[in-house]
Design an enzyme around this catalytic site. Structure first.
Site, PDB file in Angstrom:
ATOM      1  N   LYS B  78       0.848  -1.201   0.000  1.00 22.40           N
ATOM      2  CA  LYS B  78       0.000   0.000   0.000  1.00 22.40           C
ATOM      3  C   LYS B  78       0.883   1.251   0.000  1.00 22.40           C
ATOM      4  CE  LYS B  78      -3.960   1.985   2.550  1.00 22.40           C
ATOM      5  NZ  LYS B  78      -4.834   1.882   3.753  1.00 22.40           N
ATOM      6  N   SER B 158     -10.039   2.280   2.869  1.00 24.59           N
ATOM      7  CA  SER B 158      -9.058   2.943   2.043  1.00 24.59           C
ATOM      8  C   SER B 158      -8.100   2.003   1.294  1.00 24.59           C
ATOM      9  CB  SER B 158      -8.228   3.889   2.907  1.00 24.59           C
ATOM     10  OG  SER B 158      -7.391   3.181   3.791  1.00 24.59           O
ATOM     11  N   SER B 182     -10.448   0.039   7.136  1.00 25.81           N
ATOM     12  CA  SER B 182      -9.811   0.157   5.815  1.00 25.81           C
ATOM     13  C   SER B 182      -9.151  -1.110   5.282  1.00 25.81           C
ATOM     14  CB  SER B 182      -8.767   1.273   5.834  1.00 25.81           C
ATOM     15  OG  SER B 182      -9.400   2.522   5.777  1.00 25.81           O
TER      16      SER B 182
END
Lengths: 95, 495
Positions: B78, B158, B182
């Site tokens: 990420k 997210s 998330s």
């Protein structure tokens, strides 16, 4: 609670985010909506409850108070938008 | 071997050890899959040179016979994790061009274990969002579509890039982070597994901060076994994070027996929300029945302050974000606005932050500034922290009665369409996290496990919540649920 444009402008200033005057009414309305949602918290009886500072009961870890790194001036300045003579450069601060 | 991208981490690990494939071959196959998946917009910084170099090193290590589980396995990272020399910008314009001079502890742990980084994954800006529509790189697209419909769906957020990439077989697994849901919400929207460990299990050092008392990293994987393998590699005690837990990290995979006889599973009545779709209600009932059939004792429980978790979160998280994001001032890294003649340092800050932060980040920073400002600190911030203490106490009380894990839906709906929430009030979007956010506030481990599909063929997931530091037990319960649910659906390739 309703947030007026003046409050919205003050918050933007405190947060150091430039908001154009024409954007203030919409921003104030958004704040009002979000704070209205948050105000549900007033229904909760919090008498005698300490504000939580940590989810785990452990004490924060403390490392020994010794120098573990340093001498990285070049690395620290490497990502700066403007660095000169070993320093971060910014617009004039003092008149 | 047949399609290497279909392997799990465990399957690829075993194939590597048997010499049926090499890390270089695995890596090249995935790099090719990524090249052909631009339409998903999941990978935003590609690192093929680093990947192939790491793969060669991993192959040498495997040949030497001393390779950890993650050795040679290609994964995605990420964009929130700082990776040395590789753009790491939290999907924000304000960190444009930022290349860290250091490596986050979590990515370093993975690299030490031999993992291969294919690239950096898209996300919501500063991890603020539930649909991956706030990214400077543009929206991520879910590989799943409603049957007979070509509309692009959100992968959730997210960690939307991580979810989309794993679901589309672009990488064997990916790192995610979870501040209010998330990891678990995007995992649920894409039919994969995602676990947020207990607060303090994964070091936060080098992970770009959103809300420090809530942020935790975790793995997003194709199944529960893979989650166990990758979580173990990510966790460690780290002197560079003062909230890091100095506890041994167990071999989580070895704890997967699938035997949950005699365990007590709690079903919280407060999670039965008004207007909850029948399909979610049914999925939850099915999951409850599966737990019973597996030999667990199922009990009704009450978590009375559940309703106040989201409002408390939307005080605490923005407050911490406003403080954490104060560092983006145009001085030390990232973007600095072009200044007009006569502009001083205040104008530089204000213009830089107005240009660099997107609307959702600006909104949350300003809300945080407001709730921390003089005169409101007690009324909002301290009150929210007191409510947070009550939410944690709800869980403590339930676990004290002998409950081992709590079963809930993971999300209030299946994946929705990109753009569908465009005109909605921000608060409507926040409701996506209604089942996950309590877990962050209480610092507990939580895992999303795919458990069924809705009428449109989209994946739905259940969430299991465990006791602090008992990820091994939680993973084993999730493993039992996974076996009973038998979720095998995959998105059909259209990209």
């Amino acid at each position: 609670m309703s947030i007026d444009e003046q409050t919205a402008a003050r918050v933007a200033k405190l947060a150091r985010i430039k908001v154009e005057p024409e954007a203030l009414p919409a921003l104030a309305q958004e704040f009002t909506n979000i704070l209205g949602f948050i105000e549900q918290l007033n229904e909760v009886d919090v008498e005698g409850i300490e504000p939580m500072t940590s989810v785990t009961p452990q004490r924060l870890y403390r490392r020994s108070d010794v120098v573990t790194d340093g001498d990285q001036q070049e690395k620290i300045l490497k990502n700066a938008p403007d660095a000169r003579e070993g320093f971060f450069a910014v617009p004039k601060v003092v008149e | 071997m047949s399609d290497l991208t279909k392997l799990t981490l465990a399957g690829a690990r075993d194939a590597l050890r048997k010499g049926e494939t090499t890390s270089v071959e695995l890596t090249e196959t995935h790099l090719k899959a990524i090249e052909g998946a631009g339409a998903l917009n999941a990978f935003v910084h590609h690192t093929p040179e680093i990947a192939l170099e790491q793969a060669k090193a991993a192959d040498a290590r495997i040949a030497a016979g001393d390779a950890p589980d993650m050795c040679g396995l290609p994964i995605g990272i990420k964009d929130l994790f700082c990776t040395k020399g590789v753009p790491s910008q939290a999907a924000s314009a304000i960190l444009e061009g930022f290349k860290p001079e250091y490596e986050s502890t979590v990515s370093q742990n993975l690299f030490d274990a031999g993992a291969v980084m294919l690239g950096k994954l898209n996300m919501d800006e500063f991890a603020m969002g539930s649909s991956n529509e706030t990214s400077v790189y543009g929206n991520v697209v879910n590989p799943w579509r409603r049957s007979g419909d070509e509309a692009d769906l959100t992968p959730g957020g997210s960690s939307g890039g991580s979810a989309s990439a794993v679901a589309a077989d672009l990488c064997l697994a990916a790192t995610g982070t979870d501040t209010g849901g998330s990891i678990r919400q995007p995992a649920a929207f894409t039919g994969i597994t995602g676990i947020k460990p207990t607060y303090g299990r994964c070091s936060r050092w080098g992970t770009i901060a959103f809300a420090s008392s809530l942020d935790q990293a975790g793995p997003m994987t194709k199944d529960v076994r893979d989650a166990a393998i990758m979580l173990e590699a990510m966790c460690s005690f780290d002197a560079k994070d003062s909230t890091s837990a100095n506890l041994p990290v167990p071999n989580f995979e070895a704890m997967l027996t699938g035997d949950i006889k005699g365990k007590t599973i709690g079903i919280p009545k407060e999670y039965r929300m008004d207007g909850m779709p029948d399909e979610i209600e049914q999925l939850w009932a099915d999951g409850t029945a599966m737990m019973k059939e597996a030999g667990a004792k199922v009990v009704d429980i009450s978590l009375p302050h559940t309703k106040y978790a989201l409002p408390a979160y939307y005080v605490i998280a923005p407050a911490e974000a406003s403080s954490n994001l104060a560092r983006y001032d145009g001085v030390r890294y990232g973007h600095r606005a072009k200044l007009d003649a006569g502009d001083g340092i205040t104008e530089m800050y204000e213009k830089t932050r107005a240009e660099g932060f997107g609307p959702e980040v600006q909104r949350r920073v300003m809300i945080g500034t407001y709730v921390l400002s003089a005169g409101f600190y007690d009324a909002y911030y301290n009150r929210a922290r007191r409510v947070r203490a009550l939410i944690k106490k709800d869980f403590d009380d339930v676990f004290a009665t002998g409950v081992d894990a709590i079963l809930t839906p993971a999300t209030p709906s299946a994946a929705f369409g990109l753009g569908e929430m465009k005109d909605a009030d921000p608060v409507q979007m926040y409701l996506n996290d209604v089942f996950t956010v309590t877990v962050n506030l209480a610092g507990l481990p939580g895992i999303a496990v795919p458990a069924g599909v809705d009428a449109n063929g989209l994946p739905l997931a259940l969430q299991l919540i465990g006791k602090p530091w008992e990820e091994g037990d939680l993973l084993n319960t999730a493993y039992a649920l996974e076996q009973s649910a038998g979720f095998v659906a995959k998105p059909s390739k259209w990209w």
